[in-house]
Design a protein around this motif. Structure first.
Motif, PDB file in Angstrom:
ATOM      1  N   GLN A  71      32.853 -15.969  40.867  1.00  0.00           N
ATOM      2  CA  GLN A  71      31.913 -16.020  41.985  1.00  0.00           C
ATOM      3  C   GLN A  71      30.499 -16.419  41.575  1.00  0.00           C
ATOM      4  N   GLU A  72      30.164 -16.196  40.313  1.00  0.00           N
ATOM      5  CA  GLU A  72      28.824 -16.557  39.843  1.00  0.00           C
ATOM      6  C   GLU A  72      28.835 -16.694  38.327  1.00  0.00           C
ATOM      7  N   GLY A  73      27.750 -17.241  37.808  1.00  0.00           N
ATOM      8  CA  GLY A  73      27.650 -17.392  36.363  1.00  0.00           C
ATOM      9  C   GLY A  73      26.287 -17.960  35.989  1.00  0.00           C
TER      10      GLY A  73
ATOM     11  N   GLY B 192      21.234 -23.701  43.816  1.00  0.00           N
ATOM     12  CA  GLY B 192      20.650 -22.434  44.242  1.00  0.00           C
ATOM     13  C   GLY B 192      19.139 -22.390  44.064  1.00  0.00           C
ATOM     14  N   PHE B 193      18.627 -21.179  43.940  1.00  0.00           N
ATOM     15  CA  PHE B 193      17.179 -20.986  43.913  1.00  0.00           C
ATOM     16  C   PHE B 193      16.709 -20.211  42.674  1.00  0.00           C
ATOM     17  N   GLU B 194      17.558 -20.167  41.630  1.00  0.00           N
ATOM     18  CA  GLU B 194      17.191 -19.387  40.442  1.00  0.00           C
ATOM     19  C   GLU B 194      17.028 -20.263  39.209  1.00  0.00           C
ATOM     20  N   GLY B 195      16.591 -21.516  39.422  1.00  0.00           N
ATOM     21  CA  GLY B 195      16.151 -22.352  38.320  1.00  0.00           C
ATOM     22  C   GLY B 195      17.154 -23.290  37.714  1.00  0.00           C
ATOM     23  N   ALA B 196      18.445 -23.152  38.016  1.00  0.00           N
ATOM     24  CA  ALA B 196      19.463 -23.967  37.363  1.00  0.00           C
ATOM     25  C   ALA B 196      19.327 -25.440  37.737  1.00  0.00           C
ATOM     26  N   GLU B 197      19.264 -26.292  36.725  1.00  0.00           N
ATOM     27  CA  GLU B 197      19.170 -27.737  36.945  1.00  0.00           C
ATOM     28  C   GLU B 197      20.082 -28.453  35.951  1.00  0.00           C
ATOM     29  N   LEU B 198      20.814 -29.455  36.449  1.00  0.00           N
ATOM     30  CA  LEU B 198      21.746 -30.237  35.638  1.00  0.00           C
ATOM     31  C   LEU B 198      21.363 -31.707  35.666  1.00  0.00           C
ATOM     32  N   ARG B 199      21.754 -32.423  34.620  1.00  0.00           N
ATOM     33  CA  ARG B 199      21.471 -33.858  34.506  1.00  0.00           C
ATOM     34  C   ARG B 199      22.778 -34.640  34.374  1.00  0.00           C
TER      35      ARG B 199
ATOM     36  N   THR C 204      23.058 -29.398  30.932  1.00  0.00           N
ATOM     37  CA  THR C 204      22.026 -28.456  31.372  1.00  0.00           C
ATOM     38  C   THR C 204      20.628 -28.993  31.089  1.00  0.00           C
ATOM     39  N   GLU C 205      19.801 -29.013  32.104  1.00  0.00           N
ATOM     40  CA  GLU C 205      18.383 -29.301  31.953  1.00  0.00           C
ATOM     41  C   GLU C 205      17.584 -27.995  31.894  1.00  0.00           C
ATOM     42  N   THR C 206      17.906 -27.078  32.812  1.00  0.00           N
ATOM     43  CA  THR C 206      17.196 -25.807  32.888  1.00  0.00           C
ATOM     44  C   THR C 206      18.186 -24.687  33.155  1.00  0.00           C
ATOM     45  N   ASP C 207      18.062 -23.588  32.412  1.00  0.00           N
ATOM     46  CA  ASP C 207      18.943 -22.442  32.596  1.00  0.00           C
ATOM     47  C   ASP C 207      18.705 -21.783  33.953  1.00  0.00           C
ATOM     48  N   GLY C 208      19.727 -21.086  34.424  1.00  0.00           N
ATOM     49  CA  GLY C 208      19.589 -20.357  35.679  1.00  0.00           C
ATOM     50  C   GLY C 208      20.918 -19.763  36.106  1.00  0.00           C
ATOM     51  N   VAL C 209      20.897 -19.013  37.188  1.00  0.00           N
ATOM     52  CA  VAL C 209      22.099 -18.385  37.735  1.00  0.00           C
ATOM     53  C   VAL C 209      22.586 -19.201  38.923  1.00  0.00           C
ATOM     54  N   ILE C 210      23.913 -19.399  39.010  1.00  0.00           N
ATOM     55  CA  ILE C 210      24.493 -20.104  40.159  1.00  0.00           C
ATOM     56  C   ILE C 210      25.599 -19.251  40.763  1.00  0.00           C
TER      57      ILE C 210
END
Length: 334
Positions: A59-61, A246-253, A310-316
């Protein structure tokens, strides 16, 4: 004399400063502009703790610099090797896909299950022999997980196999070592035992469109994505260069499109290869145009889904909105 020297020093300093700030302005102006748009929603998340074994829907990670992490376990942190320490996948050993994976209640162990075999528990802390292997010319290593699980795997799969584990403390697999796509990777980008990227992203609409072209539909399990999304059109993900989840910083390239091999033709329920679909159909409409910019990477191999790092870590989480900065892809043949 001294005053003239001082003046020259000041002048040189001013010229240097102007040059420095001019260079900074130039580099900033050349930085890639990202304009994000809401494009989709996360419908499912998958973790595959062992390379080529069945995955787990979660459900999340966490999005990390080593890939996806959920319930204390990384994606593809375990790998099966043969007696020569060559990595094994379901391409060579189809029955691997019949081994199910799950978490122990305390999240400190991986549980392996298979029909006709008792479950076996594998601790996430391993201090066994360090085994060195390679995946597509990229060096990797992991600790031997012991004779008990090696015997379990060998008996079920029919052969001589061992399980190895790549912990956070090990250096991981350097992606720039890949001779085909290493130039698309950033310096020091590394994975555990994933092929060539931290994440695979696929849309429900793309799979649905593929299934309209097949006599027998396939499932998302055939493509083993990390992130499965809905609320977008078929193949919309082809155009997502950067993705925020989402809204907790996760960004992918985006790195490159997911190249597909015979693995996608494996029957996920029987662990056998008995058809050339969906590979045959994908070859008919999901290839890149044959020109120099992409020929070396893709050739005639069909593509579906995106490989992303991964560009920026975060929760999804499942249900998170997807925001994308778009790119134009003229090379995809549909």
């Amino acid at each position: 004399m001294d005053s003239n020297l001082d003046q020259r020093v000041v002048t040189a300093g001013l010229v240097g400063a102007v040059g420095f700030f001019g260079l900074c302005f130039y580099l900033m102006s050349r930085r890639e502009r990202k304009e994000y748009h809401h494009v989709a929603t996360v419908s499912k998340l998958f973790l595959h703790p062992v390379k080529s074994l069945a995955g787990i829907e979660v459900q999340e990670g966490h999005v990390t610099k080593r890939g996806f992490k959920s319930n204390g376990m990384y994606d593809r942190c375990f790998m099966v090797v043969d007696e020569d320490n060559y990595y094994m996948s379901a391409k060579q050993v189809p029955k691997m896909i019949l081994i199910r994976t799950s978490f122990s209640e305390d999240r400190k162990n991986l549980i392996l299950s298979a029909d006709g075999k008792p479950d076996i528990s594998v601790p996430l802390k391993q201090e066994g022999e360090l085994i060195h292997s390679k995946i597509y010319s990229m060096r990797c290593s992991g600790n031997h997980c012991g004779d008990e699980v090696a015997t379990w795997l060998s008996e079920f799969l029919g052969g001589t196999y061992r399980l190895i584990y790549c912990s956070e403390e090990l250096p991981g697999k350097k992606l720039q070592e890949n001779p085909l796509v290493g130039h698309l990777m950033k310096r020091n980008e590394a994975t555990l035992f994933q092929d060539i990227s931290h994440f695979t992203l696929l849309s429900e609409a793309s799979l649905a469109d593929l299934n309209t072209r097949l006599e027998e539909p396939v499932t998302v399990k055939n493509f083993r994505p990390t992130i499965y999304v809905n609320d977008c059109s078929a193949y919309a993900e082809d155009f997502w260069k950067y993705v925020k989840v989402g809204f907790e910083g996760a960004e992918l390239r985006f790195t490159f499109h997911a190249l597909r091999c015979k693995f996608i033709t494996l029957d996920q329920e029987t662990g056998t290869y008995h058809s050339d679909e969906p590979m045959k159909t994908l070859k008919g409409y999901r290839q890149c145009y044959d020109f120099a910019a992409h020929r070396k990477i893709y050739g005639k191999i069909p593509i579906i889904a995106n490989f992303m790092n991964t560009e920026t870590d975060g929760v999804i989480r499942v249900g998170d909105p997807i925001f994308a900065s778009l790119q134009y892809q003229e090379h995809i043949k549909e």
